[in-house]
Design a protein around this motif. Structure first.
Motif, PDB file in Angstrom:
ATOM      1  N   THR A 176       0.449  -1.022   0.205  1.00 52.00           N
ATOM      2  CA  THR A 176      -0.187  -0.109  -0.345  1.00 52.00           C
ATOM      3  C   THR A 176       0.537   1.020   0.246  1.00 52.00           C
ATOM      4  OG1 THR A 176      -1.729  -1.051   1.264  1.00 52.00           O
ATOM      5  CG2 THR A 176      -2.023   1.231   1.499  1.00 52.00           C
ATOM      6  N   VAL A 177       1.563   0.663   0.708  1.00 53.75           N
ATOM      7  CA  VAL A 177       2.699   2.881   1.180  1.00 53.75           C
ATOM      8  C   VAL A 177       3.338   2.749  -0.429  1.00 53.75           C
ATOM      9  CG1 VAL A 177       5.261   2.997   1.839  1.00 53.75           C
ATOM     10  CG2 VAL A 177       3.551   1.793   3.743  1.00 53.75           C
ATOM     11  N   GLY A 178       4.150   1.410  -1.223  1.00 57.03           N
ATOM     12  CA  GLY A 178       4.461   1.707  -2.198  1.00 57.03           C
ATOM     13  C   GLY A 178       3.655   2.289  -3.663  1.00 57.03           C
ATOM     14  N   ILE A 179       2.006   1.737  -3.227  1.00 53.19           N
ATOM     15  CA  ILE A 179       1.397   1.983  -4.087  1.00 53.19           C
ATOM     16  C   ILE A 179       0.694   3.522  -3.598  1.00 53.19           C
ATOM     17  CG2 ILE A 179      -1.083   1.771  -4.916  1.00 53.19           C
ATOM     18  CD1 ILE A 179      -1.326  -1.171  -4.273  1.00 53.19           C
ATOM     19  N   VAL A 180       0.453   4.282  -3.236  1.00 58.49           N
ATOM     20  CA  VAL A 180       0.504   5.177  -2.906  1.00 58.49           C
ATOM     21  C   VAL A 180       1.719   6.609  -2.885  1.00 58.49           C
ATOM     22  CG1 VAL A 180       0.936   6.929  -1.167  1.00 58.49           C
ATOM     23  CG2 VAL A 180      -0.457   5.255  -0.711  1.00 58.49           C
ATOM     24  N   GLY A 181       2.745   5.735  -3.152  1.00 62.79           N
ATOM     25  CA  GLY A 181       4.246   6.175  -3.789  1.00 62.79           C
ATOM     26  C   GLY A 181       3.921   6.080  -4.928  1.00 62.79           C
ATOM     27  N   LEU A 182       3.827   5.641  -6.148  1.00 67.50           N
ATOM     28  CA  LEU A 182       3.039   5.471  -7.165  1.00 67.50           C
ATOM     29  C   LEU A 182       2.148   6.391  -7.526  1.00 67.50           C
ATOM     30  CD1 LEU A 182       3.502   4.763 -10.059  1.00 67.50           C
ATOM     31  CD2 LEU A 182       1.696   2.578  -9.373  1.00 67.50           C
ATOM     32  N   VAL A 183       1.528   6.407  -7.146  1.00 69.42           N
ATOM     33  CA  VAL A 183       0.609   7.634  -8.019  1.00 69.42           C
ATOM     34  C   VAL A 183       1.358   9.313  -6.750  1.00 69.42           C
ATOM     35  CG1 VAL A 183      -1.931   8.813  -6.650  1.00 69.42           C
ATOM     36  CG2 VAL A 183      -1.545   6.089  -6.471  1.00 69.42           C
ATOM     37  N   ILE A 184       1.760   9.860  -5.935  1.00 66.96           N
ATOM     38  CA  ILE A 184       2.038  10.881  -5.365  1.00 66.96           C
ATOM     39  C   ILE A 184       3.515  10.864  -6.639  1.00 66.96           C
ATOM     40  CG2 ILE A 184       3.902  11.270  -3.846  1.00 66.96           C
ATOM     41  CD1 ILE A 184       2.490  10.000  -1.791  1.00 66.96           C
ATOM     42  N   SER A 185       4.751   9.999  -6.827  1.00 65.95           N
ATOM     43  CA  SER A 185       5.173  10.690  -8.498  1.00 65.95           C
ATOM     44  C   SER A 185       4.763  10.702  -9.452  1.00 65.95           C
ATOM     45  CB  SER A 185       6.061   8.961  -8.486  1.00 65.95           C
ATOM     46  OG  SER A 185       5.688   8.129  -9.039  1.00 65.95           O
ATOM     47  N   MET A 186       3.791  10.680  -9.513  1.00 71.80           N
ATOM     48  CA  MET A 186       2.613  11.326 -11.032  1.00 71.80           C
ATOM     49  C   MET A 186       2.573  12.669 -10.890  1.00 71.80           C
ATOM     50  SD  MET A 186       0.606   7.811 -11.367  1.00 71.80           S
ATOM     51  CE  MET A 186      -0.251   8.564 -13.384  1.00 71.80           C
ATOM     52  N   PHE A 187       2.408  12.797 -10.037  1.00 68.09           N
ATOM     53  CA  PHE A 187       2.478  14.361  -9.613  1.00 68.09           C
ATOM     54  C   PHE A 187       4.057  15.203  -9.058  1.00 68.09           C
ATOM     55  CE2 PHE A 187      -1.416  12.388  -9.026  1.00 68.09           C
ATOM     56  CZ  PHE A 187      -2.541  13.163 -10.363  1.00 68.09           C
ATOM     57  N   ALA A 188       4.947  14.790  -9.010  1.00 67.67           N
ATOM     58  CA  ALA A 188       5.665  15.431  -8.091  1.00 67.67           C
ATOM     59  C   ALA A 188       6.408  16.550  -9.002  1.00 67.67           C
ATOM     60  CB  ALA A 188       6.903  14.204  -8.035  1.00 67.67           C
ATOM     61  N   GLY A 189       6.398  16.063 -10.055  1.00 67.64           N
ATOM     62  CA  GLY A 189       6.736  18.076 -10.835  1.00 67.64           C
ATOM     63  C   GLY A 189       6.936  18.928 -10.116  1.00 67.64           C
ATOM     64  N   ARG A 190       5.000  19.015  -9.553  1.00 71.56           N
ATOM     65  CA  ARG A 190       5.341  20.424  -9.262  1.00 71.56           C
ATOM     66  C   ARG A 190       5.797  20.224  -7.462  1.00 71.56           C
ATOM     67  NH1 ARG A 190      -1.602  19.553 -10.073  1.00 71.56           N
ATOM     68  NH2 ARG A 190      -1.014  19.387 -11.674  1.00 71.56           N
ATOM     69  N   PHE A 191       6.354  19.246  -6.992  1.00 73.03           N
ATOM     70  CA  PHE A 191       6.757  19.407  -5.352  1.00 73.03           C
ATOM     71  C   PHE A 191       7.854  19.756  -5.523  1.00 73.03           C
ATOM     72  CE2 PHE A 191       4.928  14.811  -4.034  1.00 73.03           C
ATOM     73  CZ  PHE A 191       3.672  15.548  -4.645  1.00 73.03           C
ATOM     74  N   PRO A 192       8.532  20.441  -3.952  1.00 75.42           N
ATOM     75  CA  PRO A 192      10.141  20.954  -4.411  1.00 75.42           C
ATOM     76  C   PRO A 192      10.817  20.555  -4.557  1.00 75.42           C
ATOM     77  CG  PRO A 192       8.730  20.688  -1.859  1.00 75.42           C
ATOM     78  CD  PRO A 192       8.400  20.450  -3.179  1.00 75.42           C
TER      79      PRO A 192
END
Length: 237
Positions: A176-192
């Motif tokens: 679950t942690v890994g899948i959540v990380g996958l989703v987050i990585s798809m929008f990570a371009g907006r992160f600092p």
């Protein structure tokens, strides 16, 4: 460490893990092969000024999410061997330290991902050749950069997933942690720039991909150290 790695290789020799190692790059390049075959004329005209650049750009779109889900499943499967057979006590009874056992799991997963990344390079060149792109014009350095740099940048997540998969028997949690990380990585371009999930995209304000790579390698070593310290102290059964 060599004894640990030898033991780990034997454990996965007849497992579906190798299928997953090959499935990742084959799936990424295969989907783009289908994309180019169905829209060949359009895409070749679209990228006529830089055919190889267009191909690499399309492959990158799938490579990063595949890395995140791949490292998650690999870590779960390699640690799951002990959990499923209740073999942690036998593994820890070997004449090696707990740190070496944990480090061996990390190195194993890193090597498996390295195999996938190397195959991705070869398949990218093969797809370009199949699309009538001259291999003499292939930007080898660019292909290597976009294959191996993201791999190095995600090492903290390799260490994290190995850590979670080793100390938690219920593999649904690290998955679950890994899948959540996958989703987050798809929008990570907006992160600092300091956000680890952004590093795999090699984007930063300095415009220097090596900064993301260096940060990934450094944090990866820190997470390995923290994970090994926890693993040493935890009663794993």
């Amino acid at each position: 460490m060599l004894r640990v790695l030898s033991s780990e290789w034997l454990k996965i020799s007849r497992k579906m893990i190798w299928f997953l190692v090959f499935l990742g790059p084959i799936g990424v390049v295969g989907l783009q092969g289908l994309n180019f075959s169905l829209r060949y004329s359009y895409l070749m005209n679209l990228y006529k000024d830089d055919l190889w650049g267009g191909l690499i750009g399309n492959i990158i779109l799938l490579t990063i999410p595949t890395l995140f889900i791949g490292l998650t499943i690999l870590a779960s499967m390699t640690a799951g061997i002990e959990h499923q057979t209740n073999a942690w006590k036998q593994t820890l009874a070997l004449p090696v330290t707990r740190f070496q056992v944990f480090a061996g799991k990390f190195v194993l997963n890193a090597l498996l991902l390295l195999c996938s990344t190397t195959l991705l390079v070869l398949l990218t060149l093969l797809l370009g050749w199949a699309c009538n792109m001259p291999l003499t014009d292939a930007p080898i350095a660019e292909i290597l950069k976009w294959s191996f740099y993201p791999y190095l940048a995600v090492l903290p997540f390799v260490a994290l997933q190995v850590w979670l998969s080793a100390v938690i028997a219920n593999q649904a949690i690290p998955l679950t942690v890994g899948i959540v990380g996958l989703v987050i990585s798809m929008f990570a371009g907006r992160f600092p720039d300091w956000a680890p999930y952004k590093w795999a995209s090699l984007q930063n304000n300095a415009g220097e991909p090596l900064y993301s790579v260096a940060a990934g390698v450094a944090l990866g070593l820190v997470v390995v150290l923290l994970g090994s310290l926890h693993f040493i102290r935890k009663d794993v059964s």
